[in-house]
Design a protein around this motif. Sequence first.
Motif, PDB file in Angstrom:
ATOM      1  N   ALA B  12     -57.905   0.297 -10.063  1.00  0.00           N
ATOM      2  CA  ALA B  12     -59.157  -0.395  -9.758  1.00  0.00           C
ATOM      3  C   ALA B  12     -60.334   0.576  -9.752  1.00  0.00           C
ATOM      4  O   ALA B  12     -61.437   0.243 -10.196  1.00  0.00           O
ATOM      5  N   ILE B  15     -62.168   0.912 -13.020  1.00  0.00           N
ATOM      6  CA  ILE B  15     -62.815  -0.245 -13.644  1.00  0.00           C
ATOM      7  C   ILE B  15     -64.211  -0.434 -13.059  1.00  0.00           C
ATOM      8  O   ILE B  15     -64.378  -0.448 -11.834  1.00  0.00           O
ATOM      9  N   MET B  24     -59.318  -3.075 -19.458  1.00  0.00           N
ATOM     10  CA  MET B  24     -59.100  -3.797 -18.195  1.00  0.00           C
ATOM     11  C   MET B  24     -57.721  -4.430 -18.213  1.00  0.00           C
ATOM     12  O   MET B  24     -57.093  -4.563 -19.261  1.00  0.00           O
ATOM     13  N   THR B  25     -57.295  -4.871 -17.074  1.00  0.00           N
ATOM     14  CA  THR B  25     -56.018  -5.568 -16.997  1.00  0.00           C
ATOM     15  C   THR B  25     -56.204  -7.002 -17.490  1.00  0.00           C
ATOM     16  O   THR B  25     -57.299  -7.560 -17.399  1.00  0.00           O
ATOM     17  N   GLY B  28     -57.120 -10.819 -15.013  1.00  0.00           N
ATOM     18  CA  GLY B  28     -57.673 -10.512 -13.686  1.00  0.00           C
ATOM     19  C   GLY B  28     -56.624 -10.030 -12.710  1.00  0.00           C
ATOM     20  O   GLY B  28     -56.769 -10.210 -11.501  1.00  0.00           O
ATOM     21  N   GLU B  29     -55.552  -9.417 -13.232  1.00  0.00           N
ATOM     22  CA  GLU B  29     -54.504  -8.934 -12.324  1.00  0.00           C
ATOM     23  C   GLU B  29     -54.802  -7.519 -11.856  1.00  0.00           C
ATOM     24  O   GLU B  29     -55.440  -6.738 -12.549  1.00  0.00           O
ATOM     25  N   ILE B  30     -54.330  -7.222 -10.663  1.00  0.00           N
ATOM     26  CA  ILE B  30     -54.479  -5.878 -10.112  1.00  0.00           C
ATOM     27  C   ILE B  30     -53.110  -5.449  -9.616  1.00  0.00           C
ATOM     28  O   ILE B  30     -52.417  -6.237  -8.989  1.00  0.00           O
ATOM     29  N   GLU B  32     -52.384  -2.828  -7.623  1.00  0.00           N
ATOM     30  CA  GLU B  32     -52.347  -2.058  -6.371  1.00  0.00           C
ATOM     31  C   GLU B  32     -52.833  -2.968  -5.255  1.00  0.00           C
ATOM     32  O   GLU B  32     -53.577  -3.902  -5.505  1.00  0.00           O
TER      33      GLU B  32
END
Lengths: 309, 108
Positions: B12, B15, B24-25, B28-30, B32
């Motif tokens: 994150a 970004i 970017m992922t 919209g996934e993260i 961590e």
Amino acid sequence: MAYSLKQQVEKPERFVGGHRLCAGCGAAITVRGVMRALKPEDKAVVVNATGCLEVSSFLYPYTAWEDSYIHSAFENAGATAGGVEAAYRVLKKKGKVNETFKFIAFGGDGGTYDIGFQSLSGAMERGHDIVYVCYDNEAYMNTGVQRSSSTPRFADATTTPAGSIIPGKPQNKKDLTAIMAAHGIPYVAQTTFLGNFKDFHEKAEKAIYTEGPTFLNVMSPCPRGWRYETEDIAEICKLAVDTCVWPLFEVVDGVWKLNYEPRKKLPVEEYLKKQGRFRHMFNPGSEWMIEEVQKHVDKKWEALLNKCK
Amino acid sequence: MTMTKKANEIKASEINESTPWQEMTIGGEIYEGGTSALVNTGEWRTMIPIFHEEKCNHCMLCVPFCPDSSIPVENGKRKDFDLMHCKGCGICFKVCAHKAISYEKVGA
Ligand code: SF4
Ligand code: SF4
């Protein structure tokens, strides 16, 4: 084990700072309290209906959650949580997941009492092993304080403005906790922020660790929508329970239990006068509104006492 | 531009507004937890709580009331505020019965 606040606050935080909820927001206090009730070794999947909490706690790429988090739509947090739990059960049976996961859905009153109600009711009826937590702040705060079916009578909301035509919201608040109890699920409770959080914590723990569907309704004041000074939240919650506007109770396997009886039941105006949304009720000629609220609260309280006998 | 990293390797903290979409992922996934800790919400404050350690008896009553997880606890001790995240709501100030917290205008 007996409850100890000292031990509980020592646990690693699962809902971290840097989220964009307003200063003094009750939703954040609710979330922290629920997540704290998880055993540190257990993992969680959080499902969040659209609402203040959702738009403020997960702004790509910043999440306030240490656990897995799914933003579901306004109307389907119950179904999403149920689906994830069903998938987990299969994977666990096949030996593809070894850890223990808990499934917690959060929704505001808009996403719970109104828009997400059918999906919540369905998930409860199907018997998923999930907890549904409603952070009840009694209106659609995220979009600008529109009334919901949880907004209490006479509250000044932007879609039920108090004035010469109507005296705020015309209808009484829906009794969602009782409706959830009527689903016959193993655990239903109502709580808020009080003192050392013992009542809150024990209910959150029971809701998470009781097998099957459970429901927790948490009065989570909103300083913007209720119009009080941010620092006064503890006092507002205390007044809500001491006036019996928001009684603390639980329903365990269909048995109703009262968890708190005020030493002295205070008149409702003590609670109402602290909040700008009820200010018009204190104008000359508006006394009847306070009397109506008192009558309603007394009737509900008597009925609750009877159920808890 | 080619994607050099797998989605779950993108942090994150890397970004920002000028990151091209390829870096970017997806969806919209993260990958961590707790990345909002990178965000400074302390700058929202118009009021500030001040901790007076000598008056604190570490009852912890203020801790669960903080909406911004800004009252750290370590080894049974309540530590000084996390001012990068505290929004200055004053709830802790009202809850503390030991006058271990004062509440002032920012810059006063
Ligand atoms: S002022 Fe509010 S945000 Fe800051 S530490 Fe106290 S309770 Fe938390
Ligand atoms: S409430 Fe006051 S005395 Fe208790 S831990 Fe917080 S600052 Fe210290």
